[in-house]
Structure formats: structure tokens, C-alpha cells
Design an enzyme around this catalytic site. Structure first.
Site, PDB file in Angstrom:
ATOM      1  N   CYS A  91       0.814  -1.388   0.070  1.00 28.75           N
ATOM      2  CA  CYS A  91      -0.093  -0.060  -0.026  1.00 28.75           C
ATOM      3  C   CYS A  91       1.126   1.181   0.042  1.00 28.75           C
ATOM      4  O   CYS A  91       0.223   2.275  -0.022  1.00 28.75           O
ATOM      5  CB  CYS A  91      -0.967   0.011   1.298  1.00 28.75           C
ATOM      6  SG  CYS A  91      -2.336  -1.037   1.066  1.00 28.75           S
ATOM      7  N   THR A  93       4.039   1.488   1.879  1.00 32.97           N
ATOM      8  CA  THR A  93       4.662   1.269   2.988  1.00 32.97           C
ATOM      9  C   THR A  93       6.170   1.872   2.850  1.00 32.97           C
ATOM     10  O   THR A  93       6.590   2.512   3.628  1.00 32.97           O
ATOM     11  CB  THR A  93       4.931  -0.051   3.470  1.00 32.97           C
ATOM     12  OG1 THR A  93       3.653  -0.708   3.498  1.00 32.97           O
ATOM     13  CG2 THR A  93       5.545  -0.268   5.057  1.00 32.97           C
ATOM     14  N   THR A  94       6.937   1.182   1.943  1.00 32.95           N
ATOM     15  CA  THR A  94       8.516   1.786   1.796  1.00 32.95           C
ATOM     16  C   THR A  94       8.365   3.188   1.382  1.00 32.95           C
ATOM     17  O   THR A  94       9.396   3.895   1.852  1.00 32.95           O
ATOM     18  CB  THR A  94       8.999   0.920   0.292  1.00 32.95           C
ATOM     19  OG1 THR A  94       8.580  -0.479   0.603  1.00 32.95           O
ATOM     20  CG2 THR A  94      10.388   1.183   0.600  1.00 32.95           C
ATOM     21  N   HIS A 154       2.876  -3.966  10.017  1.00 31.71           N
ATOM     22  CA  HIS A 154       1.725  -4.314   9.243  1.00 31.71           C
ATOM     23  C   HIS A 154       0.629  -4.778  10.024  1.00 31.71           C
ATOM     24  O   HIS A 154      -0.306  -5.406   9.413  1.00 31.71           O
ATOM     25  CB  HIS A 154       2.143  -5.425   7.957  1.00 31.71           C
ATOM     26  CG  HIS A 154       3.101  -5.064   7.049  1.00 31.71           C
ATOM     27  ND1 HIS A 154       2.918  -3.710   6.353  1.00 31.71           N
ATOM     28  CD2 HIS A 154       4.021  -5.600   6.551  1.00 31.71           C
ATOM     29  CE1 HIS A 154       3.620  -3.752   5.266  1.00 31.71           C
ATOM     30  NE2 HIS A 154       4.665  -4.955   5.630  1.00 31.71           N
ATOM     31  N   SER A 185      -0.235  -5.117  -7.065  1.00 33.99           N
ATOM     32  CA  SER A 185       0.994  -4.905  -6.514  1.00 33.99           C
ATOM     33  C   SER A 185       1.389  -6.106  -5.951  1.00 33.99           C
ATOM     34  O   SER A 185       2.583  -6.643  -6.073  1.00 33.99           O
ATOM     35  CB  SER A 185       1.035  -3.773  -6.067  1.00 33.99           C
ATOM     36  OG  SER A 185       2.261  -3.310  -5.260  1.00 33.99           O
ATOM     37  N   ARG A 307       8.284  -0.590  -8.284  1.00 24.96           N
ATOM     38  CA  ARG A 307       7.712  -1.067  -9.331  1.00 24.96           C
ATOM     39  C   ARG A 307       7.129   0.007 -10.429  1.00 24.96           C
ATOM     40  O   ARG A 307       7.977   1.036 -10.677  1.00 24.96           O
ATOM     41  CB  ARG A 307       6.673  -2.287  -9.396  1.00 24.96           C
ATOM     42  CG  ARG A 307       6.405  -3.005 -10.502  1.00 24.96           C
ATOM     43  CD  ARG A 307       5.420  -4.179 -10.373  1.00 24.96           C
ATOM     44  NE  ARG A 307       3.823  -3.598  -9.974  1.00 24.96           N
ATOM     45  CZ  ARG A 307       2.937  -3.315 -10.853  1.00 24.96           C
ATOM     46  NH1 ARG A 307       3.187  -3.560 -12.148  1.00 24.96           N
ATOM     47  NH2 ARG A 307       2.051  -2.709 -10.170  1.00 24.96           N
ATOM     48  N   GLY A 309       4.370   1.999  -9.259  1.00 29.63           N
ATOM     49  CA  GLY A 309       3.973   3.604  -8.507  1.00 29.63           C
ATOM     50  C   GLY A 309       3.120   4.541  -9.097  1.00 29.63           C
ATOM     51  O   GLY A 309       3.072   5.764  -9.156  1.00 29.63           O
TER      52      GLY A 309
HETATM   53  P1  A3P Z   1       3.140  -1.191  -7.366  1.00 31.14           P
HETATM   54  O1  A3P Z   1       3.506  -2.448  -7.350  1.00 31.14           O
HETATM   55  O2  A3P Z   1       1.763  -0.738  -7.835  1.00 31.14           O
HETATM   56  O3  A3P Z   1       4.074  -0.164  -8.303  1.00 31.14           O
HETATM   57  P2  A3P Z   1       5.178  -1.342  -0.275  1.00 31.14           P
HETATM   58  O4  A3P Z   1       5.942  -0.393   0.022  1.00 31.14           O
HETATM   59  O5  A3P Z   1       3.796  -1.324   0.793  1.00 31.14           O
HETATM   60  O6  A3P Z   1       5.397  -2.949  -0.489  1.00 31.14           O
HETATM   61  O7  A3P Z   1       4.261  -1.011  -1.660  1.00 31.14           O
HETATM   62  C1  A3P Z   1       4.897  -1.087  -2.827  1.00 31.14           C
HETATM   63  C2  A3P Z   1       4.186  -0.261  -3.806  1.00 31.14           C
HETATM   64  O8  A3P Z   1       4.577   1.146  -3.576  1.00 31.14           O
HETATM   65  C3  A3P Z   1       4.485  -0.662  -5.147  1.00 31.14           C
HETATM   66  O9  A3P Z   1       3.451  -0.342  -6.083  1.00 31.14           O
HETATM   67  C4  A3P Z   1       5.697   0.295  -5.654  1.00 31.14           C
HETATM   68  O10 A3P Z   1       5.931   0.345  -7.040  1.00 31.14           O
HETATM   69  C5  A3P Z   1       5.176   1.675  -4.818  1.00 31.14           C
HETATM   70  N1  A3P Z   1       6.205   2.607  -4.523  1.00 31.14           N
HETATM   71  C6  A3P Z   1       7.507   2.041  -3.681  1.00 31.14           C
HETATM   72  N2  A3P Z   1       8.235   3.221  -3.739  1.00 31.14           N
HETATM   73  C7  A3P Z   1       7.590   4.170  -4.109  1.00 31.14           C
HETATM   74  C8  A3P Z   1       7.694   5.472  -4.151  1.00 31.14           C
HETATM   75  N3  A3P Z   1       8.805   6.212  -3.625  1.00 31.14           N
HETATM   76  N4  A3P Z   1       6.750   6.524  -4.754  1.00 31.14           N
HETATM   77  C9  A3P Z   1       5.738   5.834  -5.023  1.00 31.14           C
HETATM   78  N5  A3P Z   1       5.425   4.739  -5.179  1.00 31.14           N
HETATM   79  C10 A3P Z   1       6.326   3.796  -4.386  1.00 31.14           C
END
Ligand code: A3P
Length: 342
Positions: A91, A93-94, A154, A185, A307, A309
Site C-alpha cells: 500500500c 509502506t516503503t 503491518h 501490486s 515497480r 508506483g
Molecule cells: P506498484 O507495485 O503498484 O508499483 P509497499 O512498499 O507497501 O510494499 O508498496 C509497494 C508499492 O509502492 C509498489 O506499487 C511500489 O511501486 C510503490 N512504491 C514504492 N516506492 C514508491 C515511491 N517512492 N513512490 C511511489 N510509489 C512507490
């Protein structure tokens, strides 16, 4: 666990710098310890991409995390200055972890600094993962951290009741995402280790509420209701809003944690600097995010965290019927709660 607040505000420090085993705190324990096997094996079970999930108090937790949930409920005692970043996997997180770290640590590490921790560490290495520590019986590591501590989880809010009890606790920043994009995702992520995993399998599990830490609606609602009841304690952010207006939402985050950007910082471009440092392209380009694994045993590559984003990517993965089904589930579960999804 010690709960005394440090009077010297020097946190957050990058967790990896103070904890040799920093990589392992992002790892999910594969199975519960011997002591908990009996308790856990009696719980309803399902499997997603080789990961066993157990239904504990209404939530489908990776089975190694069930003892952590019990321990968190009993023993987590936050300091008033703590900030917890909370989310369902996939969602955003990172991104939020990086933004929160860069914001809270900006006095020690201005966003343009060549030695900024986010230029040499994966964002998840900067924060302790609450349940990872509690699952391994290593929660004592949290005691040594200076205030304010910045952590991530989480877990549903119900598993960390100590975080925001009426009139106390700490601050929680939650990020919610359109569930159709979340499930797309999640599938892409799981496929990195399980290339044969069908999208329809993950989709069905999300609709049934059995994806990791789900049901997604109850996860969202726990934090949503707390943010409505105690907006000073829980900030409810949305991935799509963060995409639309990263700087505006970063200012909200900074105000919420009691560190609003000063006029001098605004003039000095600190807000833009943090947004840029934490952007998808910037993080994706860092060496620390190009190599290595989230969990050295399970081999999810760190680069898989970054990925597309975007919002609305589900349109190229779901048929109109699938989209209607998932929207219907969400509408049904969220009816009359006041929580509207994008
Ligand atoms: P997508 O797979 O739809 O591209 P999490 O960090 O909770 O695992 O979420 C991963 C999702 O956040 C992925 O989405 C990823 O591409 C996106 N994401 C990671 N870093 C990002 C950033 N700096 N800005 C926007 N989206 C980001």
C-alpha cells in the site's frame, strides 16, 4: 520493556546502524517457535505462495507472526514521542517509511546530504519492524533506541492496542491504498519468487479477506476509526493522495508528528528535497535498493519494492467483472463507516 522517554531528542537513528542484525528485522519468521506451535496450529489456516497464514482474532497473519501479535498486545508500551508507520503490504509502506524517516531525521540528515542514510540503506533498514522484533523475542532492542523512535508495522491496530489508548500512547501514521491496486501490486511482488502464481488466486484471496494481514477492509477500518476518534494520534493517509500532492501530504505528516517545516526550511527547499529524495526514481536508483533481498531466506529482491508506483494500474489486470466484484466487496464491508475508497 523500559518506557522512559529520553530527554535528548536525537532519534530516529537508522536501525541498521545500531543493530547488526538489521536485515533480519524485515524478515518474516518462517514458523512459530516450538513453544507456540500448539497454539498456532489450532488456528484456521490458508496458504498464499507457500506462505502459511493463520486466522488470529479475525486477521490472517503470516503464521510466524501470530506469537508476535500476542506479545505485542501484552507487552508493547510506546513512548509518547514514538511514531509508528502502519500499512497493509503493497500500500506504499516503503515510500511512507522513507518520507517519515527523512522528515523526522532531517536535522541530523538534511535531504541533500551526501551521507543521508537513505542513500546507503534500503528504507526498511532504517526502521525497526515491530512484529519482526517481537516475533523473535528481540523487542528489547527497542529499549536502546533514542527518542523519538520511528517504527513500522503491518499489524492491524487491534494487535497494538497500547499504541493509541484513549488519552495516551504515541502517534501512528497509516497509509491506505485502492485495494484493486494493492492486489495487483501484491501479485507482482509474490511472482518474483513464485513465477507460476496466478493473478486470479491472489485476487480471490483478497476478495475473501485472506491476503496477508487482511481482511483489507478490517485493516483499513481499524485505523480509519481511530483516526476519526483521535485525529491527534492517528493520521490516515492515502497512497493516491500522496501521488497527487506529495509536498502537501508531507507537510501534513510533519505537522502531525510535531515537527512542522519552518519558514526557513520552506524557503530552503527542504520539503521538495525530501519529496525528491524519496521519489520512486530516486529510491530505485540507489545501490542499496538495486541489490540484496528483503529477507535473506525468502529472496524477495529489494528492487521488487519499486515497480510502477501509479494509481489505476488494476485496469490492465482485471476484467470489468473482477473490478465490479472487488468494488462490491469493499462497498459492502465499508458501508456506513464513512470510509470512502478512491
Ligand atoms: P506498484 O507495485 O503498484 O508499483 P509497499 O512498499 O507497501 O510494499 O508498496 C509497494 C508499492 O509502492 C509498489 O506499487 C511500489 O511501486 C510503490 N512504491 C514504492 N516506492 C514508491 C515511491 N517512492 N513512490 C511511489 N510509489 C512507490
Amino acid at each position: 520493556m523500559a518506557t522512559g522517554d529520553s530527554s535528548v531528542q536525537v532519534g530516529p537513528v537508522p536501525f541498521k546502524d545500531v543493530e547488526d542484525d538489521g536485515d533480519m528485522v524485515t524478515a518474516l519468521p518462517e514458523r512459530p517457535s516450538e513453544e507456540h506451535v500448539g497454539l498456532v496450529s489450532a488456528l484456521p489456516c490458508c496458504t498464499i505462495a507457500d506462505m502459511k497464514l493463520r486466522c488470529y482474532q479475525g486477521f490472517w497473519l503470516p503464521e510466524g507472526m501470530v506469537p508476535a501479535a500476542a506479545a505485542l498486545q501484552r507487552r508493547f508500551e510506546p513512548r509518547p514521542s514514538d511514531v509508528i508507520v502502519a500499512s497493509l503490504p503493497k500500500c506504499g509502506t516503503t515510500w511512507l517509511v522513507a518520507l517519515a524517516f527523512a522528515t523526522l531525521a532531517r536535522r541530523a540528515y538534511p535531504p541533500g546530504a551526501a551521507d543521508h542514510p537513505l542513500r546507503r540503506l534500503n528504507p526498511h533498514q532504517c526502521l525497526p519492524f515491530l512484529e519482526g522484533l517481537f516475533a523473535g523475542g528481540r523487542e528489547g532492542k527497542l529499549d536502546a533506541l533514542p527518542s523519538p523512535r520511528l517504527m513500522n508495522t503491518h499489524m492491524p491496530l487491534a494487535m497494538i492496542p497500547g499504541a493509541v489508548p484513549a488519552g495516551g500512547g504515541c502517534k501512528v501514521v497509516y497509509i491506505c491504498r485502492e485495494p484493486k491496486d494493492m492486489v495487483v501490486s501484491l501479485w507482482h511482488y509474490l511472482r518474483r519468487v513464485h513465477p507460476d502464481l496466478e493473478f486470479s488466486e491472489v485476487f480471490d484471496m483478497a476478495c475473501d479477506g485472506t491476503t496477508p494481514y487482511g481482511p483489507f477492509w478490517d485493516h483499513f477500518l481499524g485505523y480509519w476509526r481511530a483516526s476519526a476518534a483521535r485525529p491527534e494520534s492517528v493520521l490516515f493517509l492515502r497512497y493516491e493522495e500522496l501521488l497527487r500532492d506529495p509536498a502537501g501530504n508531507l507537510r501534513r505528516l510533519a505537522r502531525f508528528v510535531g515537527l512542522p517545516f519552518s519558514a526557513a526550511e520552506e524557503e530552503g527547499g527542504v520539503v521538495g528535497g525530501i519529496v525528491e529524495l524519496c521519489s520512486l526514481d530516486s529510491l530505485r536508483g540507489m545501490e542499496a535498493n538495486k541489490a540484496g533481498y528483503m529477507d535473506p531466506r525468502v529472496k524477495f529482491p529489494r528492487e521488487a519494492l519499486f515497480r510502477k508506483g501509479v494509481a489505476g494500474g488494476w485496469k490492465s489486470h482485471m476484467t470489468p467483472e473482477m473490478a465490479r466484484r472487488m468494488d462490491g466487496v469493499a462497498a459492502d464491508k465499508l458501508r456506513a463507516t464513512g470510509l470512502a475508497l478512491p
